[in-house]
Design an enzyme around this catalytic site. Structure first.
Site, PDB file in Angstrom:
ATOM      1  N   ARG A 164      36.588  27.679  18.270  1.00 56.42           N
ATOM      2  CA  ARG A 164      36.965  27.759  19.482  1.00 56.42           C
ATOM      3  C   ARG A 164      38.031  27.637  19.706  1.00 56.42           C
ATOM      4  O   ARG A 164      38.601  28.146  21.271  1.00 56.42           O
ATOM      5  CB  ARG A 164      36.153  26.053  20.077  1.00 56.42           C
ATOM      6  CG  ARG A 164      36.289  26.149  21.439  1.00 56.42           C
ATOM      7  CD  ARG A 164      35.442  24.805  22.109  1.00 56.42           C
ATOM      8  NE  ARG A 164      36.425  23.442  22.341  1.00 56.42           N
ATOM      9  CZ  ARG A 164      35.346  22.483  21.913  1.00 56.42           C
ATOM     10  NH1 ARG A 164      34.048  22.717  21.510  1.00 56.42           N
ATOM     11  NH2 ARG A 164      36.402  21.916  21.572  1.00 56.42           N
ATOM     12  N   ASP A 222      50.807  39.360  36.965  1.00 54.13           N
ATOM     13  CA  ASP A 222      48.828  40.181  36.456  1.00 54.13           C
ATOM     14  C   ASP A 222      48.846  41.435  36.374  1.00 54.13           C
ATOM     15  O   ASP A 222      48.609  42.202  37.052  1.00 54.13           O
ATOM     16  CB  ASP A 222      48.080  39.939  37.608  1.00 54.13           C
ATOM     17  CG  ASP A 222      46.704  40.424  37.514  1.00 54.13           C
ATOM     18  OD1 ASP A 222      46.793  41.101  36.381  1.00 54.13           O
ATOM     19  OD2 ASP A 222      45.634  40.324  38.121  1.00 54.13           O
ATOM     20  N   TYR A 236      44.006  40.387  43.563  1.00 61.28           N
ATOM     21  CA  TYR A 236      42.439  40.236  43.479  1.00 61.28           C
ATOM     22  C   TYR A 236      41.486  39.530  44.315  1.00 61.28           C
ATOM     23  O   TYR A 236      42.080  38.541  43.750  1.00 61.28           O
ATOM     24  CB  TYR A 236      42.699  40.215  41.203  1.00 61.28           C
ATOM     25  CG  TYR A 236      40.769  40.263  40.999  1.00 61.28           C
ATOM     26  CD1 TYR A 236      40.560  41.485  41.208  1.00 61.28           C
ATOM     27  CD2 TYR A 236      40.651  39.384  40.654  1.00 61.28           C
ATOM     28  CE1 TYR A 236      39.339  41.139  39.907  1.00 61.28           C
ATOM     29  CE2 TYR A 236      39.160  39.209  39.759  1.00 61.28           C
ATOM     30  CZ  TYR A 236      38.819  40.650  40.180  1.00 61.28           C
ATOM     31  OH  TYR A 236      37.105  40.896  39.865  1.00 61.28           O
ATOM     32  N   LYS A 277      39.446  45.615  32.030  1.00 59.19           N
ATOM     33  CA  LYS A 277      39.832  47.314  32.492  1.00 59.19           C
ATOM     34  C   LYS A 277      40.279  48.184  31.852  1.00 59.19           C
ATOM     35  O   LYS A 277      40.006  48.339  30.095  1.00 59.19           O
ATOM     36  CB  LYS A 277      40.258  46.914  33.886  1.00 59.19           C
ATOM     37  CG  LYS A 277      39.986  45.617  34.794  1.00 59.19           C
ATOM     38  CD  LYS A 277      39.180  45.684  34.689  1.00 59.19           C
ATOM     39  CE  LYS A 277      38.631  44.580  35.938  1.00 59.19           C
ATOM     40  NZ  LYS A 277      39.331  43.805  36.737  1.00 59.19           N
TER      41      LYS A 277
HETATM   42  C1  PLP Z   1      39.079  42.511  37.075  1.00 58.58           C
HETATM   43  C2  PLP Z   1      40.733  41.598  37.671  1.00 58.58           C
HETATM   44  C3  PLP Z   1      40.700  40.297  37.108  1.00 58.58           C
HETATM   45  C4  PLP Z   1      39.542  39.215  36.898  1.00 58.58           C
HETATM   46  O1  PLP Z   1      39.727  39.799  35.578  1.00 58.58           O
HETATM   47  P1  PLP Z   1      38.369  39.469  34.702  1.00 58.58           P
HETATM   48  O2  PLP Z   1      38.306  40.196  33.584  1.00 58.58           O
HETATM   49  O3  PLP Z   1      37.178  40.629  35.852  1.00 58.58           O
HETATM   50  O4  PLP Z   1      37.686  37.813  34.900  1.00 58.58           O
HETATM   51  C5  PLP Z   1      41.914  39.822  37.474  1.00 58.58           C
HETATM   52  N1  PLP Z   1      43.316  40.755  38.075  1.00 58.58           N
HETATM   53  C6  PLP Z   1      42.822  42.285  38.135  1.00 58.58           C
HETATM   54  C7  PLP Z   1      44.142  42.923  38.938  1.00 58.58           C
HETATM   55  C8  PLP Z   1      41.456  42.483  37.943  1.00 58.58           C
HETATM   56  O5  PLP Z   1      41.246  44.123  38.050  1.00 58.58           O
END
Ligand code: PLP
Length: 380
Positions: free
Chosen positions: A52, A177, A104, A202
């Site tokens: 974990r 982010d 997001y 992504k």
């Molecule tokens: C997709 C995304 C998220 C969330 O990520 P997941 O892997 O889908 O949980 C957060 N911030 C941005 C800018 C994103 O494109």
């Protein structure tokens, strides 16, 4: 391990030199064991106890991510959302955060619903408005500023250095982010940020086949240790197969992001010439409001994400998406294949997203084919 002072491209391609030490295979193995044997002296010889929080397959991607973002260390999570929410779960009830309105969408929703219920209040300010940020600060109570730049799905740019300065002047932290820019094009820690978050689903993985997230810290402080214990206790970790697959994807991040950025710029410039397009939103365009700031804090390109606003409004936009053949209609972004999405349909009635907007994740196909697909869809 090889030296992490190498350039980003080399760190990625070499994977910091990790190998299958047992067989001298050039690619490390996959280690599915959930548990590790104690030595006869009752210690854990390699420091690993239970999967974990300990798995050999986390080590390479975490060290690579820390090196790429020029941070102290990194942690993998089971999704981008579990990484982002962990940053807020490490706050205390009564703490306050400031966040731009356009970020997001699922994360904004989580802040509005879950975080508020748990006693963490967020003030949302207009994107790019530093005066609104200053006015929203509650001295002694504001502990975290969170930004996303470029911000999904309008790609507005926040000044990372300015946000960091304001955060530090009140003893708060700045988290960024960096999913859209990727570590190739922007390194928030070098601009003053304390924490960087990625949806590794992504660009980092890049092949639309792994759900993953990551946090990187500038310093190993109390907040980071709290986030470590939240991950270890809650278990929002990546499985070893997914961690291995993510690392496989990351090896080609540099070439994918460069190609997607070059394609996106050419695509955006072509869209600006089309009579059916009302506006093109892409930080790489000189006509874009945040272009100068983007050029200052990003390097080597402006990323693969853009949006176009269609003359004729919502129905016209949905019809254009329906007419596309090569570009697939799907959510998500950052894969090698191009995707289109009518964001307002996903985000619902209180979205800040214009209803005539199509978000496009530009992949690494030949850009002429992408432009031709969109041109035909607009003309049909
Ligand atoms: C997709 C995304 C998220 C969330 O990520 P997941 O892997 O889908 O949980 C957060 N911030 C941005 C800018 C994103 O494109």
């Amino acid at each position: 391990m090889s030296n992490d002072k190498h350039s980003t491209e080399t760190i990625l391609a070499s994977g910091l030199g990790f190998m299958d030490e047992q067989h001298l295979g050039v690619i490390p193995g996959i280690f599915p064991s959930t548990t590790y044997e104690r030595s006869a002296d009752n210690s854990y010889e390699h420091g690993k106890i239970y999967t974990r929080d300990h798995n050999p397959n986390y080590e390479q991607p975490e060290q690579v991510l820390a090196a790429l973002e020029k941070g102290h260390s990194a942690m993998l999570f089971s999704s981008g959302m579990s990484a982002a929410t962990c940053v807020f779960m490490a706050l205390k009830p009564g703490d306050h955060a400031v966040v731009p309105k356009v970020i997001y969408w699922s994360f904004r929703n989580w802040l509005l619903n879950f975080a508020t219920d748990w006693g963490i209040e967020t003030t949302f300010v207009d994107n790019g408005d530093l005066d609104a940020l200053r006015a929203a600060i509650r001295p002694g109570q504001t502990k975290l500023l969170w930004i996303e730049t470029p911000a999904n799905p309008t790609w507005q740019i926040e000044d990372i250095g300015a946000w960091a300065e304001i955060a530090h002047s009140i003893g708060a932290r700045l988290a960024v982010d960096n999913t859209i820019a990727t570590p190739l094009l922007c390194n928030p820690i070098t601009l003053g940020a304390d924490i960087v978050m990625h949806s590794a689903t992504k660009y980092l993985n890049g092949h639309s086949d792994v759900l993953a997230g990551a946090l990187i810290c500038k310093t190993d402080d109390q907040h980071w240790q709290k986030m470590r214990s939240i991950r270890a206790a809650g278990g929002a970790v990546l499985g070893p197969f997914e961690a291995w697959l993510l690392m496989r994807g990351m090896r080609t991040l540099a070439v994918r992001v460069k190609q997607a950025s070059a394609n996106a710029l050419a695509f955006a410039q072509a869209m600006e010439q089309l009579p059916q397009v009302a506006e093109v939103l892409y930080p790489g365009l000189v006509s874009f409001k945040g272009h100068k700031l983007a050029a200052k804090q990003m390097h080597g390109g402006f990323g693969g994400m853009l949006s176009i606003r269609i003359k004729g409004g919502e129905n016209a936009a949905i019809k254009v998406a329906a007419n596309l053949q090569l570009i697939k209609r799907a959510t998500s972004l950052g894969g090698v294949e191009s995707l289109v999405e009518h964001r307002a349909s996903v985000e619902g009635p209180d979205t800040p997203c214009p209803v005539d907007l199509l978000r496009i994740s530009i992949g690494i196909e030949h850009v002429d084919d992408l432009i031709a697909d969109m041109q035909r869809a607009l003309e049909t």
